[in-house]
Design an enzyme around this catalytic site. Structure first.
Site, PDB file in Angstrom:
ATOM      1  N   HIS A   1       0.817  -1.230   0.000  1.00 31.95           N
ATOM      2  CA  HIS A   1       0.000   0.000   0.000  1.00 31.95           C
ATOM      3  C   HIS A   1       0.846   1.273   0.000  1.00 31.95           C
ATOM      4  O   HIS A   1       0.321   2.350  -0.254  1.00 31.95           O
ATOM      5  CB  HIS A   1      -0.941   0.009   1.208  1.00 31.95           C
ATOM      6  CG  HIS A   1      -0.239   0.273   2.503  1.00 31.95           C
ATOM      7  ND1 HIS A   1       0.572  -0.657   3.095  1.00 31.95           N
ATOM      8  CD2 HIS A   1      -0.197   1.379   3.293  1.00 31.95           C
ATOM      9  CE1 HIS A   1       1.081  -0.145   4.204  1.00 31.95           C
ATOM     10  NE2 HIS A   1       0.620   1.091   4.345  1.00 31.95           N
TER      11      HIS A   1
ATOM     12  N   LEU B   1       3.086   2.792  -5.561  1.00 31.54           N
ATOM     13  CA  LEU B   1       2.249   3.558  -6.491  1.00 31.54           C
ATOM     14  C   LEU B   1       0.874   2.903  -6.674  1.00 31.54           C
ATOM     15  O   LEU B   1      -0.159   3.547  -6.467  1.00 31.54           O
ATOM     16  CB  LEU B   1       3.004   3.651  -7.830  1.00 31.54           C
ATOM     17  CG  LEU B   1       2.347   4.394  -8.972  1.00 31.54           C
ATOM     18  CD1 LEU B   1       2.165   5.871  -8.648  1.00 31.54           C
ATOM     19  CD2 LEU B   1       3.200   4.259 -10.246  1.00 31.54           C
ATOM     20  N   VAL B   2       0.845   1.636  -7.038  1.00 29.95           N
ATOM     21  CA  VAL B   2      -0.444   0.989  -7.342  1.00 29.95           C
ATOM     22  C   VAL B   2      -1.219   0.670  -6.061  1.00 29.95           C
ATOM     23  O   VAL B   2      -2.419   0.937  -5.973  1.00 29.95           O
ATOM     24  CB  VAL B   2      -0.242  -0.348  -8.107  1.00 29.95           C
ATOM     25  CG1 VAL B   2      -1.579  -0.889  -8.580  1.00 29.95           C
ATOM     26  CG2 VAL B   2       0.685  -0.171  -9.278  1.00 29.95           C
TER      27      VAL B   2
ATOM     28  N   SER C   1       3.203  -7.144 -15.414  1.00 27.52           N
ATOM     29  CA  SER C   1       3.651  -5.870 -15.976  1.00 27.52           C
ATOM     30  C   SER C   1       3.836  -6.018 -17.481  1.00 27.52           C
ATOM     31  O   SER C   1       4.201  -7.096 -17.961  1.00 27.52           O
ATOM     32  CB  SER C   1       4.982  -5.476 -15.334  1.00 27.52           C
ATOM     33  OG  SER C   1       5.604  -4.480 -16.104  1.00 27.52           O
ATOM     34  N   SER C   2       3.633  -4.908 -18.201  1.00 25.30           N
ATOM     35  CA  SER C   2       3.816  -4.972 -19.659  1.00 25.30           C
ATOM     36  C   SER C   2       5.280  -5.224 -20.022  1.00 25.30           C
ATOM     37  O   SER C   2       5.566  -5.664 -21.126  1.00 25.30           O
ATOM     38  CB  SER C   2       3.324  -3.676 -20.313  1.00 25.30           C
ATOM     39  OG  SER C   2       4.133  -2.594 -19.914  1.00 25.30           O
ATOM     40  N   CYS C   3       6.210  -4.954 -19.075  1.00 27.00           N
ATOM     41  CA  CYS C   3       7.627  -5.097 -19.442  1.00 27.00           C
ATOM     42  C   CYS C   3       8.116  -6.536 -19.354  1.00 27.00           C
ATOM     43  O   CYS C   3       9.292  -6.795 -19.531  1.00 27.00           O
ATOM     44  CB  CYS C   3       8.501  -4.142 -18.642  1.00 27.00           C
ATOM     45  SG  CYS C   3       8.591  -4.561 -16.926  1.00 27.00           S
TER      46      CYS C   3
ATOM     47  N   LYS D   1       8.196 -12.176 -12.214  1.00 25.80           N
ATOM     48  CA  LYS D   1       6.770 -11.880 -12.438  1.00 25.80           C
ATOM     49  C   LYS D   1       6.086 -12.989 -13.239  1.00 25.80           C
ATOM     50  O   LYS D   1       4.930 -13.338 -12.970  1.00 25.80           O
ATOM     51  CB  LYS D   1       6.628 -10.531 -13.168  1.00 25.80           C
ATOM     52  CG  LYS D   1       6.855  -9.328 -12.261  1.00 25.80           C
ATOM     53  CD  LYS D   1       5.654  -9.133 -11.353  1.00 25.80           C
ATOM     54  CE  LYS D   1       5.799  -7.966 -10.420  1.00 25.80           C
ATOM     55  NZ  LYS D   1       4.703  -7.863  -9.462  1.00 25.80           N
TER      56      LYS D   1
ATOM     57  N   ASN E   1       3.044   0.943 -18.358  1.00 26.71           N
ATOM     58  CA  ASN E   1       3.819   1.875 -17.517  1.00 26.71           C
ATOM     59  C   ASN E   1       2.859   2.823 -16.809  1.00 26.71           C
ATOM     60  O   ASN E   1       2.071   3.498 -17.462  1.00 26.71           O
ATOM     61  CB  ASN E   1       4.758   2.735 -18.374  1.00 26.71           C
ATOM     62  CG  ASN E   1       5.784   1.910 -19.110  1.00 26.71           C
ATOM     63  OD1 ASN E   1       5.493   0.816 -19.578  1.00 26.71           O
ATOM     64  ND2 ASN E   1       6.979   2.417 -19.216  1.00 26.71           N
TER      65      ASN E   1
ATOM     66  N   HIS F   1      11.123   5.502 -12.850  1.00 27.81           N
ATOM     67  CA  HIS F   1      10.724   5.353 -14.250  1.00 27.81           C
ATOM     68  C   HIS F   1      10.789   6.715 -14.945  1.00 27.81           C
ATOM     69  O   HIS F   1      10.956   7.747 -14.301  1.00 27.81           O
ATOM     70  CB  HIS F   1       9.309   4.771 -14.333  1.00 27.81           C
ATOM     71  CG  HIS F   1       9.259   3.303 -14.055  1.00 27.81           C
ATOM     72  ND1 HIS F   1       8.806   2.789 -12.863  1.00 27.81           N
ATOM     73  CD2 HIS F   1       9.645   2.236 -14.794  1.00 27.81           C
ATOM     74  CE1 HIS F   1       8.906   1.465 -12.902  1.00 27.81           C
ATOM     75  NE2 HIS F   1       9.418   1.108 -14.055  1.00 27.81           N
TER      76      HIS F   1
HETATM   77  P1  GDP Z   1      11.373   0.867 -19.232  1.00 23.32           P
HETATM   78  O1  GDP Z   1      10.019   1.230 -19.764  1.00 23.32           O
HETATM   79  O2  GDP Z   1      11.394  -0.455 -18.532  1.00 23.32           O
HETATM   80  O3  GDP Z   1      12.438   0.973 -20.295  1.00 23.32           O
HETATM   81  O4  GDP Z   1      11.725   1.878 -18.062  1.00 23.32           O
HETATM   82  P2  GDP Z   1      11.903   3.446 -17.891  1.00 23.32           P
HETATM   83  O5  GDP Z   1      10.602   4.095 -17.601  1.00 23.32           O
HETATM   84  O6  GDP Z   1      12.974   3.606 -16.852  1.00 23.32           O
HETATM   85  O7  GDP Z   1      12.509   4.015 -19.249  1.00 23.32           O
HETATM   86  C1  GDP Z   1      11.739   4.218 -20.407  1.00 23.32           C
HETATM   87  C2  GDP Z   1      12.571   4.939 -21.475  1.00 23.32           C
HETATM   88  O8  GDP Z   1      12.786   6.296 -21.085  1.00 23.32           O
HETATM   89  C3  GDP Z   1      13.959   4.333 -21.745  1.00 23.32           C
HETATM   90  O9  GDP Z   1      14.205   4.380 -23.128  1.00 23.32           O
HETATM   91  C4  GDP Z   1      14.886   5.325 -21.015  1.00 23.32           C
HETATM   92  O10 GDP Z   1      16.189   5.355 -21.537  1.00 23.32           O
HETATM   93  C5  GDP Z   1      14.146   6.639 -21.270  1.00 23.32           C
HETATM   94  N1  GDP Z   1      14.531   7.744 -20.368  1.00 23.32           N
HETATM   95  C6  GDP Z   1      14.886   8.983 -20.750  1.00 23.32           C
HETATM   96  N2  GDP Z   1      15.253   9.737 -19.709  1.00 23.32           N
HETATM   97  C7  GDP Z   1      15.080   8.954 -18.608  1.00 23.32           C
HETATM   98  C8  GDP Z   1      15.285   9.190 -17.215  1.00 23.32           C
HETATM   99  O11 GDP Z   1      15.708  10.250 -16.764  1.00 23.32           O
HETATM  100  N3  GDP Z   1      14.975   8.139 -16.382  1.00 23.32           N
HETATM  101  C9  GDP Z   1      14.507   6.949 -16.856  1.00 23.32           C
HETATM  102  N4  GDP Z   1      14.213   5.976 -15.988  1.00 23.32           N
HETATM  103  N5  GDP Z   1      14.327   6.698 -18.169  1.00 23.32           N
HETATM  104  C10 GDP Z   1      14.612   7.690 -19.033  1.00 23.32           C
END
Ligand code: GDP
Length: 325
Positions: free
Chosen positions: A12, A15-16, A108-110, A141, A166, A180
């Protein structure tokens, strides 16, 4: 779910989990059960079994996990696989042993294959190699999903698995190393504005495409599925729209009212080229996202500004970024 049922929201403070608790309170649920990680370490099997024996929850939202952005996943793969396997093993098994009515597990979608055709339909899980920057998290996961399906098959447990895209929104992690992309960029642009810096550095090429969903929409979807979805097959939860990281950086520049320029640091990883979910399955059941991305980001930015000292305090960011338990 009856208004008096005991509903345990694991995670809790994350975020989710935080959004699910807000929603359940708004809907008037009277017995929402939470435990902080100090009160209950979800990696500790005995502690979790004792907790379930004593509390006997009727419903469980399993939103506890070690989560993080691309750098955190790359840097701490051991923590990601161990903590997530331990947390989900303990909770899912305890839920079975104590006859929990229904459990919702968050995937998760990842965790879909790195090069899955887009938009991603549920059937693509385990049809190709994973993105190497988060394969440890993904394997954990996937094991959680398989465990829910196995308990459904063998014991008839009503354990369902949801695949959110995301997410962003209030309660996110703003630790720049672990966050993220959206919270990281909100913080970077905000601080660059305050410090009157001329340049904000965005990681990677700016070309990857990502889909984003406000966490309050995700919580609504979890609540909806808890009432309406009985299959052990996974189900996607997303907005159905994706954008390049460059487009997102430009939008956040506007929202934060930053006047400088954006540069891309291509020495940082791009990760998966594209991650867009096909959301036909949940739409056909009658749910869709309602929060507009620009409005959702603007209100998230407002929440970040109002709670700036909390979100940027290293004690809080450390907890939030690494263990949402
Ligand atoms: P992902 O969706 O698992 O790749 O996780 P992230 O949300 O961390 O990153 C998403 C994309 O945003 C990747 O291509 C990162 O390189 C880019 N990105 C650009 N700037 C940033 C930053 O400051 N932080 C993070 N986390 N990602 C960034």
């Amino acid at each position: 779910m009856k208004i008096t049922d005991k509903i345990y929201v694991a995670g809790h403070t994350g975020l989710v989990g935080g959004a699910i608790v807000r929603l359940l309170k708004k809907k008037g649920y009277l017995n929402i059960i939470t435990r902080s990680s100090e009160e209950l370490d979800l990696r500790d099997q005995k502690a979790v079994f004792d907790f379930f024996d004593t509390v006997q929850p009727h419903y469980v939202f399993l939103a506890a996990a070690k989560v993080g952005g691309i750098m955190a996943n790359k840097t701490y793969p051991g923590d990601f696989i161990y903590d997530n396997l331990a947390i989900q093993n303990n909770i899912i098994h305890a839920a079975y042993k104590n006859g929990v009515e229904k459990l919702l597990f968050l995937g998760s979608s990842c965790i879909y294959p790195k090069n899955a055709p887009q938009p991603i339909v549920e059937e693509y899980l385990m049809t190709g190699v994973l993105e190497p920057t988060n394969d440890a998290y993904a394997i954990a996961k996937i094991a959680g999903i398989k465990m829910c399906q196995a308990y459904h098959r063998q014991y008839g447990c009503r354990f369902i698995s949801v695949m959110p895209t995301n997410l962003y929104g209030p309660g996110d992690s703003y630790n720049l190393q672990n966050a993220h992309v959206l919270p990281a960029l909100l913080r970077k642009f905000h601080e660059a504005k305050l410090k009157e810096e001329h340049v904000v550095t965005v990681w990677g090429t700016g070309k990857p495409r990502r889909e984003f969903l406000h966490v309050d929409d995700a919580a609504m979807a979890c609540y909806f599925l808890m009432q309406r979805y009985e299959s052990s097959e996974i189900i996607n939860v997303g907005s159905g729209l994706d954008y390049t990281i460059k487009e997102m950086a430009t939008l956040i520049k506007k929202i934060t009212n930053y006047q400088g320029t954006i540069v891309f640091d291509e020495s940082k990883p791009d990760g998966t080229p594209r991650k867009l979910l096909n959301v036909d399955k949940i739409k056909n059941l009658g749910w869709k996202a309602v929060i507009d991305l620009e409005e959702g980001l603007a209100s998230t930015y407002q929440n970040f500004e109002q709670n700036y000292f909390y979100y940027t305090n290293p004690i809080n960011t450390k907890n939030l970024a690494i263990v949402h338990v």
